[in-house]
Structure formats: C-alpha cells, structure tokens
Design an enzyme around this catalytic site. Structure first.
Site, PDB file in Angstrom:
ATOM      1  N   ASP A 299       4.763 -13.789  -5.361  1.00 29.96           N
ATOM      2  CA  ASP A 299       4.944 -15.121  -5.939  1.00 29.96           C
ATOM      3  C   ASP A 299       5.311 -16.118  -4.848  1.00 29.96           C
ATOM      4  O   ASP A 299       6.241 -16.909  -5.002  1.00 29.96           O
ATOM      5  CB  ASP A 299       6.024 -15.077  -7.027  1.00 29.96           C
ATOM      6  CG  ASP A 299       5.990 -16.329  -7.925  1.00 29.96           C
ATOM      7  OD1 ASP A 299       4.925 -16.990  -7.973  1.00 29.96           O
ATOM      8  OD2 ASP A 299       7.005 -16.639  -8.550  1.00 29.96           O
TER       9      ASP A 299
ATOM     10  N   LYS B 220      22.759 -15.090  -9.592  1.00 31.20           N
ATOM     11  CA  LYS B 220      21.629 -14.995 -10.501  1.00 31.20           C
ATOM     12  C   LYS B 220      21.970 -14.015 -11.617  1.00 31.20           C
ATOM     13  O   LYS B 220      22.339 -12.866 -11.350  1.00 31.20           O
ATOM     14  CB  LYS B 220      20.384 -14.539  -9.747  1.00 31.20           C
ATOM     15  CG  LYS B 220      19.106 -14.542 -10.596  1.00 31.20           C
ATOM     16  CD  LYS B 220      17.881 -14.268  -9.724  1.00 31.20           C
ATOM     17  CE  LYS B 220      16.592 -14.326 -10.528  1.00 31.20           C
ATOM     18  NZ  LYS B 220      15.402 -14.107  -9.681  1.00 31.20           N
TER      19      LYS B 220
ATOM     20  N   GLY C 201      14.938 -19.720 -14.395  1.00 32.51           N
ATOM     21  CA  GLY C 201      13.600 -19.219 -14.143  1.00 32.51           C
ATOM     22  C   GLY C 201      13.101 -18.373 -15.289  1.00 32.51           C
ATOM     23  O   GLY C 201      13.656 -18.385 -16.390  1.00 32.51           O
ATOM     24  N   GLY C 202      12.045 -17.630 -15.012  1.00 35.44           N
ATOM     25  CA  GLY C 202      11.403 -16.862 -16.068  1.00 35.44           C
ATOM     26  C   GLY C 202      12.276 -15.762 -16.631  1.00 35.44           C
ATOM     27  O   GLY C 202      12.146 -15.405 -17.802  1.00 35.44           O
TER      28      GLY C 202
END
Length: 946
Positions: free
Chosen positions: A208, A117, A95-96
């Site tokens: 988001d 993560k 992801g970002g």
C-alpha cells in the site's frame, strides 16, 4: 479472479453506487438492501464503500468487505484516556482498520510522544491483519521506517501498538510546498526505495505504498508508515482484492485481478509514486471516472510518458526536457503490466535512478546504441568540446558506442550465467553433491557450498564467469554471516582475477586489503603493514585514490597505526581520511559504518561517552540501510551502542540495544555464536549491576549454556564466563566464581584477544583471591594489574583508575597506621582523587571513602566525616553504569564516621540502610551483610547507652 470477472464485478458496484450516492443519507441503506436481495456480495461491497466514504475521502483505501452491513463505530477516545503506560492526547486519524492517536508516556519514566494505533471496534475481522502489522514492524529497524516501540491489549480487549510519532508531510505535498527541484525529488525517492528494499530483504511486501504512507520530516528524511496490509513472503497465494485493502491509483494489475502477489507490486507502486513526483499528476485519473472504466485503464492502458505530461502542463514541477529519455524509460519499466517485465527488485530501480543522476547509462534503455554514445558524450562533455575535429569526435563516439555495446553484451552473458547457475542450485538433485537427500531437505548453506564446489568444474574455461559467480557467492556468504567461507571464496576469486586481469584489478587489491584486515584480527600487524604497502602501490598506479577501496585501505591503516605507532594522532588522521572518502564515494555502505564505529571506540577510550554515542547512533543507522548490509556487523554495533549507553547513563537505551542486537545475532549466527551469548551476558550484567540479581540470573544461565564446550580455549567464551564470575564474587559468592576466573586468566595468558585482557583478568582474579583469604596470590595479581595498566594506558585512564583503587583498597585492608602499605595506600588514594579531576567516576568516590577510613584509623573524626560526605556526593554525581553495591559500602564508612563524631542515631540509620540494601542485592551469606549487621549492632548499643 481473472481480469474480466474483476471488471464485471466492479462495474456492478459502480452502477449501484452512483444511484446510492444521489440519495439522502437516511434512504441509502434501505435502497441498497432492496436492490441486492439476491446478491449479498454486491450488497456487502457497496455498504462497505459507503461506510468508508463517510470516514475517508478515498473510497478505495480499503476493501469493501471491511464493513459488512453494520454501523460504523466512530467513538473516539477522550484526551487523558489511559492505555497501558500511555495517555491519549488527541485523535490523529482513522484508517480502514485502526484509529491512530497522539499519546505520551504516563508512567513518568521519560517524556516521549508517540503514535498509538488501536484496532477499531467495527473491524474485529481485521484482527489478523492488525496483529500481523505488529509482528512485521517488530522485524523492521530502519531509519526510513517508523519504529514499533511497544504493544499490548486495551481494557476492552482490542490490541494496540505504540509507534514512533512521525510529524511531517506526504512526500508529494512536501515537494510541492518547497518547490523541490528534480535532484531533491529523486533523492527523496531513493530514500523511499532504500526503505522498501530493506523491507523486501526481510521478506515483507508493503502493498500500500502511496504518498499518504510516506512522510517527510523537518530534516528532509522520509518515514514509511502503515504496514497494516503488508504481506510476508510465505509462498501462500491469497485473493488480493477481496482480502486486503488497496488504493486503486497505486495498485498493480495483479492486485486488481487476484493474481499471486510478490515484490513487483511495490515496484509498480513506486513507479506510480515516481511519476507523481515528476509531474504532480497520477498516470491515470481515478477521481470522477466510473470505477469499471478506471480498472479497465489500469489493466490494459500504458501510462503516458512523464515528459509528455509535463510538456502539456502550464507549470510542471520538472521541465519536460529533464524527463525525456532516462526518467521516461525508468517510469515505463516500473509500470509495466506484467510483473516479470518490471524491475526485478526495488534495488534495481534505485540503481537506475543513481545511474541517471551520475550521467551513466540506465538499464531501462538497454539496446539503444545511439543513446549510449550520447550519454557518454554528455558525461564527458567538456573533454568532447576540446576535440577540434568533427570527424574525430564522431569516431570517438562510435568507438565508445561499440565498446559499450560489447560491454553490455558481456555483462548480459555474465548475468545470464549467474542466473542460470543460481537457479541450478535449486534444480533436480545432483548425486555427486547431495547423495539421496532431495533439494528441499538441504539448507541454504549446503546448497551454496555445493554450488561453489561446482563453479571451477562447470566453468573451467570461462574465468570471467567463475569470477562473477564467486562474487555472487561472496555476497550471499556475507549476508549469511559466514566469515570463514566468505574468506575462502574471496581468496579463490582474487587468485582468478590476478591470473586473468593482472595485479591492478580491483578484486585483487580488495583481497590484499581484506588479508591485511584479517592479519590485524590475528594481531599480526607486521604482515598487515606489508600488505597495506603492496596495496597502496597498486591503488596509486591504478588511479583508485578516490574510491571506496582507498577508503577501506585507510580504515585498515588506522587499525595498524593504533597498535604500532605511539602517536594516536596518526590513527585519528587515518580514520578522518577514510571517513571523508566514504562520505563522498560510498556513503551507504557497511565500510562507512565500520569507520564510524572505530571512531566511536576511540571517543569512548578518551572518556567522551556522549561523542561515542552520537557516532554509534550514526553507525547503526547507516549499517541498517547499507547496500552491502551485514547483519552480523549490525549486531556488533548494537552491542557497542549498548555499552556506550551504559556509560552515559541511558540504561533503558542500553537494554533496548542489547535486545535488538541479540535478536539479529540469533537470527544471523545462531545461539552458540559469541555475538549472541556475549550480548546476553552483558545484558544480564547490566541488570545485576543495577541491583536486579533475580532478573539477571536466568539470562546468565541461558547465555552460559550457549557457550560451546571447548575446554575453555575460546577467548570469547572465557570473557563471558569471566563477566559472570565477577558478578558472582561481587554478590558474595567468590568461591563459586574462582574456577571460572582462574580458567579465564589462564586462557588470556595463552591467547589474549586484546593487550589488556591479561591485566583485566588479573584484577578480577586478584579480587576473588582477596575475598577468599588468599592474600599472597591476591597481592601479586592486583599489583601486576595496576602496574601494567599504568605502563600501557597511563595513570589517568578510566581502567587504570579502577585497578589503582582496587590495589590501594587491598593495601588499606591489610595494614594499620605506621605500616608501609598504609602510607602507600594513602598516597595512591590521594593521587586517584587528583587524577580523576572533575570526572564523575565511581573510583573517585571509593578513593574518598578510603581516605575517610584512613582518617578514622588515625582518630581524626571530623576530617573522616567530611571525606565520607564528599564520597557520597561524588557517587551521587556518577551517571555511568556502576555497581549499586558501592552505595551500601560507602554508607557503612559514613556510619562509622558519624559514630566517631557522636551522632549515633544517624550512624544507626546509615548502618540499617546498608544492611537492607545488601540483603536486597547480595547472597544471604555475603560478607557485606555480616559487616552491615555488625555495624547495626554497634550503633544500636551506642544509641541505647547515650
């Protein structure tokens, strides 16, 4: 940044990006640098978008400032790479700001696959966001939100977090694949709303929300992911477009313009999601259109009605006629450009969906009188069809319309009064209430107390407004966990309702049932029964037998039956009736959770620990997502879950439940409340029973320091001290335990919380007296405890067996063959083995070991060894929590049995094991160590002289 500036900036980015994307990859960097010599922000934005484009398909899933003119590190961790106690299996996605891997526990504690993560190497400037996500996830425990399990720092300094691995499909893809009907799509959307509303209750905005972050698992349950850009409602205004990532198609106008961010951005994103679920399309196309044009649409162009999109589609997922009206209005309200014009909360959006599904008027269409009449006719369509005359039908419809309009006006007036009143709590100071203290110096409690005191004065001639405001205050007191003020305010409200509406009003009936519950808590079951009889009649004559109130009535009836009727079946049937009603009419309520908790306690008392655990898992899940969530009750349910996990041998699960409950209890009630300090005491007890006295000691100390100094009158404080004292005695410090046990025993004699408190305190105090040589007092207490348990719970209950074994051990310790006590001890121990049956209980192992001691005393060495071996095997089969100190005690008996049969080497080995274990578990001066040392000396001498 205002709307015009935002559009101009994006227009420049869009023009340059169109040129860059037409170039070969090798030429892009030089071209961008050449075109942006005097505009570094533009260069950074375009390079960031290019970097994102190479790693993700959605160019706007993160800010262009995420990557500032540097290469993107894309080196993945290899399978097998170790991070903390986890082993990487495979890359799941990037992801970002993070990489997400499938991983598994690598320490052998248990099998579990997780999502790990890790902050990307090229996103170090997002360290704050990453750490913030960990902090936010640690706050959130909801079945619809992926859980945080663990966190740490990788060897290269990058932080990581370990989360629940959610395997499923994005919500829109899931609906497409199974061709979900409208009702199923709406049910999934409601699940999403519940999860987001829970986050909002904890002051967390997601920011988001989109299908990629909302997965549906194999059970059809949603899981909300990725709180990487979530925001705590701290009151700090930030630049929304440049500091945080967003997905353009789901971004609210205020996110694009840099305006202040609030919960309304999530309401907006949910509106986009609902539009997409209903049509399989986005409200505005964001794919190939220039970015500037897309932003212009998002800021100024209203979304089309979902029904119009469906009508123009050759194969819509939902027919246009099913969307026309309610759902068009709901989507439109959620997608309004101005935040204040949208739904005030996600719960309000959720409630409108529920009203639509129940064929009730939705708030998004307030003011449409013909619509109200039409909805009423639809809801009661079969009754309407039975009316013969057209004029009569029209008259009934008109009357319904006028009544509904009056009711809507009345509700609006009450809502306005509630709003104005609540806002007034935080307005300029009221000298009559706060003296010289400014409003910002008052706590929420003080403001609310002051406001409640004003209600009767300010609205003396408006009883309906008083009732409405007192109801609002009740809900706030409930959320604060202030049961005392809650009861006071509810009683005022009920008295007003009775005077204004009559005895059959739901508020009046509810108060009667609440009073019955309070009477149960005070052990006044006769009063509780009278209140239930009165409320039963009122429920019947007001036709409320299929309501949540009746479900609550059956729940309290079960409490009364559990104390006043010998037939446990009556209580069981009452609970089953209550549960069935809750599941039908109020599934997402704390009452539903409370009934499941009561059923779990009954299962636990019936020795069905696994059944109790399953019920408590459901209890906690429902309570956490309940519309009337009560954090104090959740802390209680987690405490019960922890103790049940102890009974099934899930000690890690028990420690986790204790920790979660303590966190909630501390935040809800503070450190001096029994919900907090009792959980801490039992948390430490678990560690102590497992042999880790060092880890238990500081927790015991901290928890004991939290108990209010009331002279030992509080039953919960007495219970906490009693648990601690029993552990002191177990490790050989009975002299320190004695004052606490005596105080607890006397408190329970005067004011017991439960009928078993006295007999349980008597057993523990009798045990301490026995250890200290006060045998007459020990005999009296241990015998009375044993007799009372058998009389009240029968001879085969777990707690009866505990007390019976301790009494038999006392008799055996203080008698010799030929004594009456010796024979009585033998009879009791044999009966315990028989009554325990096949249940793997520590009392059965202790009883077998006691029988081995009797055989040794009679010189029967071979039977003694067999009985001792059976005792050790029986203890090894016990999964539930028990004291590890039992094992060295059984080893000493086995050592003596081995010595009696001539196996002195093995006797010495078991004696040494017992000594080592006792030194590890117990106080240095404990009798257990002295006994083990004597056994070692005796066995050593025997080995030398063989």
């Amino acid at each position: 940044m205002n709307a015009r500036v935002a559009i101009d900036q994006w227009a420049k980015v869009d023009r340059l990006l169109n040129h860059v994307l037409a170039l070969p990859l090798t030429d892009r960097l030089a071209f961008v640098q050449q075109q942006t010599v005097n505009d570094s922000p533009l260069r950074d934005e375009v390079l960031g978008l290019l970097a994102a484009f190479e790693t993700r398909g959605d160019l706007l899933d993160r800010s262009a400032l995420d990557l500032v003119s540097r290469p993107v590190a894309t080196t993945d961790l290899a399978p097998g790479h170790a991070i903390g106690t986890y082993r990487v299996l495979a890359l799941l996605g990037r992801g970002g700001m993070g990489e997400v891997y499938r991983a598994e526990r690598a320490d052998g504690q248990f099998d579990q696959q997780v999502a790990l993560k890790l902050l990307r190497r090229d996103s170090i400037e997002h360290l704050g966001l990453f750490v913030g996500e960990r902090r936010i996830l640690a706050m959130l425990e909801h079945p619809g939100i992926a859980r945080l399990y663990d966190a740490g720092v990788e060897s290269d300094g990058r932080p990581y977090m370990v989360m629940e691995l959610v395997e499923g499909l994005p919500i829109t893809e899931w609906c497409r694949r199974i061709r979900a009907p409208l009702r199923e799509r709406l049910a999934l959307f409601v699940q999403v709303c519940e999860a987001v509303a829970y986050a909002h209750q904890h002051l967390v905005i997601h920011r988001d929300l989109k299908p990629a972050n909302i997965l549906v698992n194999a059970e059809g349950r949603i899981k909300l992911l990725d709180f990487g850009v979530a925001k705590l409602l701290s009151g700090v205004v930030e630049d929304a477009t440049r500091n945080t990532p967003m997905t353009l198609a789901y971004a609210a106008p205020e996110q694009l313009t840099g305006a202040a961010i609030g919960k309304a951005v999530d309401v907006y994103a949910l509106g986009v999601l609902l539009f997409e679920l209903l049509t399989d399309q986005l409200p505005w196309a964001t794919g190939q259109a220039p970015v500037a044009i897309t932003i212009e649409k998002l800021l100024h162009q209203d979304a089309p009605a979902p029904s119009s999109v469906a009508a123009s589609s050759p194969s819509p997922p939902v027919a246009a006629r099913a969307l026309t009206g309610d759902l068009d209005a709901i989507v439109a309200k959620a997608l309004r450009k101005t935040a204040s014009d949208r739904y005030r909360s996600v719960s309000d959006l959720d409630a409108d969906i529920s009203r639509h599904c129940a064929n009730e008027p939705v708030t998004a269409r307030e003011g449409a009188r013909l619509y109200v009449a039409g909805r009423l006719l639809r809801r009661y369509r079969w009754a309407a069809m039975a009316v013969a005359g057209l004029v009569l039908a029209l008259s009934a419809g008109l009357a319904g319309t006028l009544w509904q309009a009056h009711r809507a006006e009345q509700q609006a007036r009450l809502a306005a009064a509630s709003r104005d009143f609540m806002m007034g709590l935080f307005a300029a100071q009221d000298p009559q209430q706060s003296g010289d203290r400014p409003r910002q110096d008052l706590t929420v409690h003080q403001l609310l107390d002051a406001g409640v005191a004003r209600i009767g004065r300010d609205f003396a001639d408006q009883p309906e407004v008083q009732i409405e405001l007192l109801g609002t205050a009740s809900r706030i007191y409930n959320s604060l966990g202030d049961d005392t003020q809650l009861a006071t305010v509810q009683a005022r409200r009920a008295a007003l309702a009775r005077a204004h509406f009559g005895a059959t009003h739901p508020i009046v009936i509810e108060q009667l049932i609440n009073d019955a519950n309070t009477a149960c808590t005070r052990s006044d079951y006769a009063l509780a029964d009278r209140l239930l009889v009165e409320s039963d009649h009122l429920l019947t004559i007001s036709h409320a037998d299929r309501t949540a109130l009746r479900a609550t009535w059956w729940q309290i009836k079960a409490r009364v039956l559990g104390k006043t009727v010998a037939d446990q079946g009556a209580r069981t049937r009452a609970l089953a009736t209550s549960l069935a009603l809750y599941e039908q009419v109020a599934p997402q309520t704390d009452g539903h959770a409370a009934v499941l908790s009561m059923m779990a306690i009954d299962r636990s008392n019936a020795d069905d620990a696994m059944g109790a655990k399953r019920l408590l898992d459901r209890t906690v899940a429902i309570a956490q997502s309940a519309t009337d969530r009560h954090d104090g009750h959740i802390a209680e349910y987690l405490f019960n879950l922890a103790r049940t996990n102890e009974d099934v041998g899930d000690f890690d699960g028990a420690l986790s439940a204790y920790a979660r409950g303590e966190k909630i209890a501390l935040a809800t009630y503070g450190p001096q409340h029994s919900s907090y300090f009792l959980s801490r005491i039992f948390h430490a007890r678990l560690l102590h029973l497992r042999g880790d006295a060092a880890a238990a000691a500081p927790i015991f100390s901290e928890a004991l320091g939290r108990i209010p100094n009331d002279g030992g009158k509080d039953a919960y404080g007495a219970w906490a001290r009693e648990v601690f004292a029993e552990r002191l005695a177990a490790e050989g410090r009975a002299d320190e335990a004695l004052p606490l046990l005596e105080a607890s025993y006397h408190t329970n004699l005067i004011q017991p919380q439960h009928d078993y408190d006295v007999r349980e305190s008597a057993r523990k105090l009798g045990d301490a007296y026995d250890r200290l040589g006060r045998f007459a007092a020990a005999r009296s207490l241990l015998k009375s405890s044993r007799d009372d348990y058998i009389a009240k719970e029968g001879p085969t209950s777990m707690f009866s067996l505990v007390s019976r074994e301790r009494w038999a051990r006392f008799q055996l310790d203080h008698s010799v063959p030929g004594d009456a006590d010796f024979s009585a001890a033998q009879d009791e121990l044999r009966a315990i083995v028989r009554d325990a049956g096949d249940r793997p209980l520590p009392e059965k192992a202790l009883a077998l070991s006691g029988l081995a001691r009797i055989a040794l005393a009679r010189g029967e060495s071979a039977p003694a060894q067999l009985l001792s071996e059976r005792a050790l095997a029986s203890l090894a089969s016990v999964q539930k929590l028990h004291d590890v100190r039992l094992e060295p005690a059984l080893w000493l008996v086995h050592s003596a049995a081995l010595a009696a049969t001539g196996d002195h080497a093995q006797a010495l080995a078991f004696a040494r094991r017992a000594e080592a274990a006792s030194r590890r578990y117990d106080a240095p001066t404990a009798p257990s160590i002295v006994q083990a040392q004597a056994a070692v000396r005796q066995a050593s001498i025997a080995v030398v002289h063989r």
